[in-house]
Enzyme design. Structure first.
Site, PDB file in Angstrom:
ATOM      1  N   LYS A 131       6.091  -2.505  -6.189  1.00  0.00           N
ATOM      2  CA  LYS A 131       4.860  -2.862  -6.922  1.00  0.00           C
ATOM      3  C   LYS A 131       4.569  -1.848  -8.028  1.00  0.00           C
ATOM      4  O   LYS A 131       4.355  -2.212  -9.173  1.00  0.00           O
ATOM      5  CB  LYS A 131       3.639  -2.887  -5.976  1.00  0.00           C
ATOM      6  CG  LYS A 131       3.731  -3.835  -4.822  1.00  0.00           C
ATOM      7  CD  LYS A 131       2.434  -3.854  -4.019  1.00  0.00           C
ATOM      8  CE  LYS A 131       2.085  -2.493  -3.426  1.00  0.00           C
ATOM      9  NZ  LYS A 131       2.945  -2.099  -2.283  1.00  0.00           N
TER      10      LYS A 131
ATOM     11  N   ARG B 120      -5.883  -5.474   0.055  1.00  0.00           N
ATOM     12  CA  ARG B 120      -4.953  -5.225   1.150  1.00  0.00           C
ATOM     13  C   ARG B 120      -5.477  -5.774   2.460  1.00  0.00           C
ATOM     14  O   ARG B 120      -4.766  -5.747   3.471  1.00  0.00           O
ATOM     15  CB  ARG B 120      -4.783  -3.717   1.321  1.00  0.00           C
ATOM     16  CG  ARG B 120      -3.533  -3.122   0.706  1.00  0.00           C
ATOM     17  CD  ARG B 120      -3.528  -1.639   1.014  1.00  0.00           C
ATOM     18  NE  ARG B 120      -2.231  -1.029   0.938  1.00  0.00           N
ATOM     19  CZ  ARG B 120      -1.729  -0.470  -0.160  1.00  0.00           C
ATOM     20  NH1 ARG B 120      -2.388  -0.488  -1.293  1.00  0.00           N
ATOM     21  NH2 ARG B 120      -0.543   0.089  -0.131  1.00  0.00           N
TER      22      ARG B 120
ATOM     23  N   ARG C  93      12.615   7.803  -1.952  1.00  0.00           N
ATOM     24  CA  ARG C  93      11.460   8.237  -2.744  1.00  0.00           C
ATOM     25  C   ARG C  93      10.861   9.516  -2.152  1.00  0.00           C
ATOM     26  O   ARG C  93      10.422  10.400  -2.873  1.00  0.00           O
ATOM     27  CB  ARG C  93      10.397   7.126  -2.768  1.00  0.00           C
ATOM     28  CG  ARG C  93       9.179   7.479  -3.614  1.00  0.00           C
ATOM     29  CD  ARG C  93       8.281   6.281  -3.822  1.00  0.00           C
ATOM     30  NE  ARG C  93       7.414   6.058  -2.682  1.00  0.00           N
ATOM     31  CZ  ARG C  93       6.607   5.004  -2.555  1.00  0.00           C
ATOM     32  NH1 ARG C  93       6.593   4.067  -3.492  1.00  0.00           N
ATOM     33  NH2 ARG C  93       5.829   4.871  -1.509  1.00  0.00           N
TER      34      ARG C  93
ATOM     35  N   ARG D 125       6.101  12.585  -1.712  1.00  0.00           N
ATOM     36  CA  ARG D 125       4.763  12.084  -1.389  1.00  0.00           C
ATOM     37  C   ARG D 125       4.411  12.378   0.055  1.00  0.00           C
ATOM     38  O   ARG D 125       5.244  12.200   0.951  1.00  0.00           O
ATOM     39  CB  ARG D 125       4.708  10.570  -1.639  1.00  0.00           C
ATOM     40  CG  ARG D 125       3.986  10.217  -2.918  1.00  0.00           C
ATOM     41  CD  ARG D 125       4.078   8.747  -3.209  1.00  0.00           C
ATOM     42  NE  ARG D 125       3.472   7.897  -2.187  1.00  0.00           N
ATOM     43  CZ  ARG D 125       3.198   6.627  -2.379  1.00  0.00           C
ATOM     44  NH1 ARG D 125       3.443   6.069  -3.542  1.00  0.00           N
ATOM     45  NH2 ARG D 125       2.671   5.910  -1.408  1.00  0.00           N
TER      46      ARG D 125
ATOM     47  N   ARG E 155       2.993   2.830   8.114  1.00  0.00           N
ATOM     48  CA  ARG E 155       2.513   2.045   6.961  1.00  0.00           C
ATOM     49  C   ARG E 155       3.052   0.625   7.002  1.00  0.00           C
ATOM     50  O   ARG E 155       2.364  -0.328   6.623  1.00  0.00           O
ATOM     51  CB  ARG E 155       2.896   2.742   5.656  1.00  0.00           C
ATOM     52  CG  ARG E 155       1.944   3.907   5.351  1.00  0.00           C
ATOM     53  CD  ARG E 155       2.536   4.884   4.368  1.00  0.00           C
ATOM     54  NE  ARG E 155       2.835   4.301   3.082  1.00  0.00           N
ATOM     55  CZ  ARG E 155       3.854   4.703   2.313  1.00  0.00           C
ATOM     56  NH1 ARG E 155       4.656   5.653   2.713  1.00  0.00           N
ATOM     57  NH2 ARG E 155       4.050   4.150   1.146  1.00  0.00           N
TER      58      ARG E 155
HETATM   59  P1  ADP Z   1       2.603   1.755  -1.416  1.00  0.00           P
HETATM   60  O1  ADP Z   1       2.895   1.203  -2.770  1.00  0.00           O
HETATM   61  O2  ADP Z   1       3.702   2.620  -0.905  1.00  0.00           O
HETATM   62  O3  ADP Z   1       2.164   0.719  -0.438  1.00  0.00           O
HETATM   63  P2  ADP Z   1       0.107   2.767  -2.518  1.00  0.00           P
HETATM   64  O4  ADP Z   1       0.381   3.792  -3.555  1.00  0.00           O
HETATM   65  O5  ADP Z   1      -0.274   1.408  -2.971  1.00  0.00           O
HETATM   66  O6  ADP Z   1       1.361   2.745  -1.534  1.00  0.00           O
HETATM   67  O7  ADP Z   1      -1.071   3.283  -1.552  1.00  0.00           O
HETATM   68  C1  ADP Z   1      -0.979   4.530  -0.895  1.00  0.00           C
HETATM   69  C2  ADP Z   1      -2.099   4.666   0.134  1.00  0.00           C
HETATM   70  O8  ADP Z   1      -3.387   4.573  -0.522  1.00  0.00           O
HETATM   71  C3  ADP Z   1      -2.163   3.600   1.222  1.00  0.00           C
HETATM   72  O9  ADP Z   1      -1.266   3.854   2.283  1.00  0.00           O
HETATM   73  C4  ADP Z   1      -3.644   3.707   1.638  1.00  0.00           C
HETATM   74  O10 ADP Z   1      -3.883   4.827   2.445  1.00  0.00           O
HETATM   75  C5  ADP Z   1      -4.346   3.936   0.319  1.00  0.00           C
HETATM   76  N1  ADP Z   1      -4.748   2.638  -0.305  1.00  0.00           N
HETATM   77  C6  ADP Z   1      -4.278   2.154  -1.494  1.00  0.00           C
HETATM   78  N2  ADP Z   1      -4.827   0.956  -1.758  1.00  0.00           N
HETATM   79  C7  ADP Z   1      -5.665   0.668  -0.729  1.00  0.00           C
HETATM   80  C8  ADP Z   1      -6.501  -0.431  -0.394  1.00  0.00           C
HETATM   81  N3  ADP Z   1      -6.601  -1.505  -1.208  1.00  0.00           N
HETATM   82  N4  ADP Z   1      -7.215  -0.380   0.742  1.00  0.00           N
HETATM   83  C9  ADP Z   1      -7.128   0.666   1.562  1.00  0.00           C
HETATM   84  N5  ADP Z   1      -6.343   1.738   1.334  1.00  0.00           N
HETATM   85  C10 ADP Z   1      -5.610   1.747   0.205  1.00  0.00           C
END
Ligand code: ADP
Length: 191
Positions: A13, A88, A127, A133, A144
């Site tokens: 994404k 989410r 990554r 990270r 996750r």
């Molecule tokens: P990835 O692309 O690896 O899924 P993101 O960078 O989108 O990770 O998000 C990293 C973290 O930020 C998530 O694991 C969560 O803790 C928090 N986060 C991001 N977006 C949301 C959301 N819409 N609702 C709740 N937590 C979020």
């Protein structure tokens, strides 16, 4: 264009969102990036979410929804946006629907990047080595994935039922996936 990009952790994404958004002249808005930059700058929000993110859990809905609403209120998002990492949860879906309805807007499409789960884990571990990270350790990655499957995967059915879901194979070179995504979106969203 008002778009959402969805996919499991590691589906690409964050890699694809900026290019797709640029193609349509809209901002890519990543909740993960917003949270990470707040953690880095040690803001009040950053201090609130740091431990939650490091554990691979979701930030509480109300807090996340407020952050997104504030971001969507900014001028650059008036013509449209590509949301990456939001919504989410079904609660966040409803909050976004309310926000859009209040502004007389609607979603054009929800792009879903599909990648098989073994490839996902491999990408995330790679990554972890490259970017370091805090939420990319093997244990957190597994967690996750579980949280994603439990809380976020159901959103795909939800948007499919609403006729908004556009599924694109996320396997392959970055440019190749980007081309596929734009072709698929042009096909449905009348852009
Ligand atoms: P990835 O692309 O690896 O899924 P993101 O960078 O989108 O990770 O998000 C990293 C973290 O930020 C998530 O694991 C969560 O803790 C928090 N986060 C991001 N977006 C949301 C959301 N819409 N609702 C709740 N937590 C979020």
């Amino acid at each position: 264009m008002r778009l959402i990009i969805m996919g499991a952790p590691g589906a690409g994404k964050g890699t694809q969102a900026p290019g797709i958004a640029a193609h349509y002249g809209i901002p890519a808005i990543s909740t993960g990036d917003i949270f990470r930059s707040n953690v880095k700058q040690k803001t009040e929000l950053g201090l609130q979410v740091e431990a939650i993110m490091a554990a691979g859990d979701y930030v509480p809905d109300e807090l996340t929804e407020q952050i997104v609403a504030d971001r969507l209120d900014q001028d650059d998002a008036a013509p449209g946006f590509l949301l990456d990492g939001f919504p989410r949860t079904l609660h966040q879906v409803a909050a976004l629907d309310d926000y859009l309805a209040a502004h007389d807007h609607q979603l054009d499409a929800v792009l879903s990047l599909t990648v098989d789960s073994e490839a996902l884990i491999q990408r995330l571990l790679k990554r972890a080595q490259l970017e370091g990270r805090a939420d990319d350790t093997e244990e957190t990655i597994r967690h996750r994935m579980e949280v994603y499957e439990r809380d976020t995967e159901p959103l795909l059915d939800h948007y499919r039922d609403r006729g908004l879901l556009v599924e694109v194979d996320g396997d392959g070179q970055v440019a190749e996936v980007a081309e596929r995504a734009v072709a698929a979106l042009d096909g449905v969203a009348g852009a």
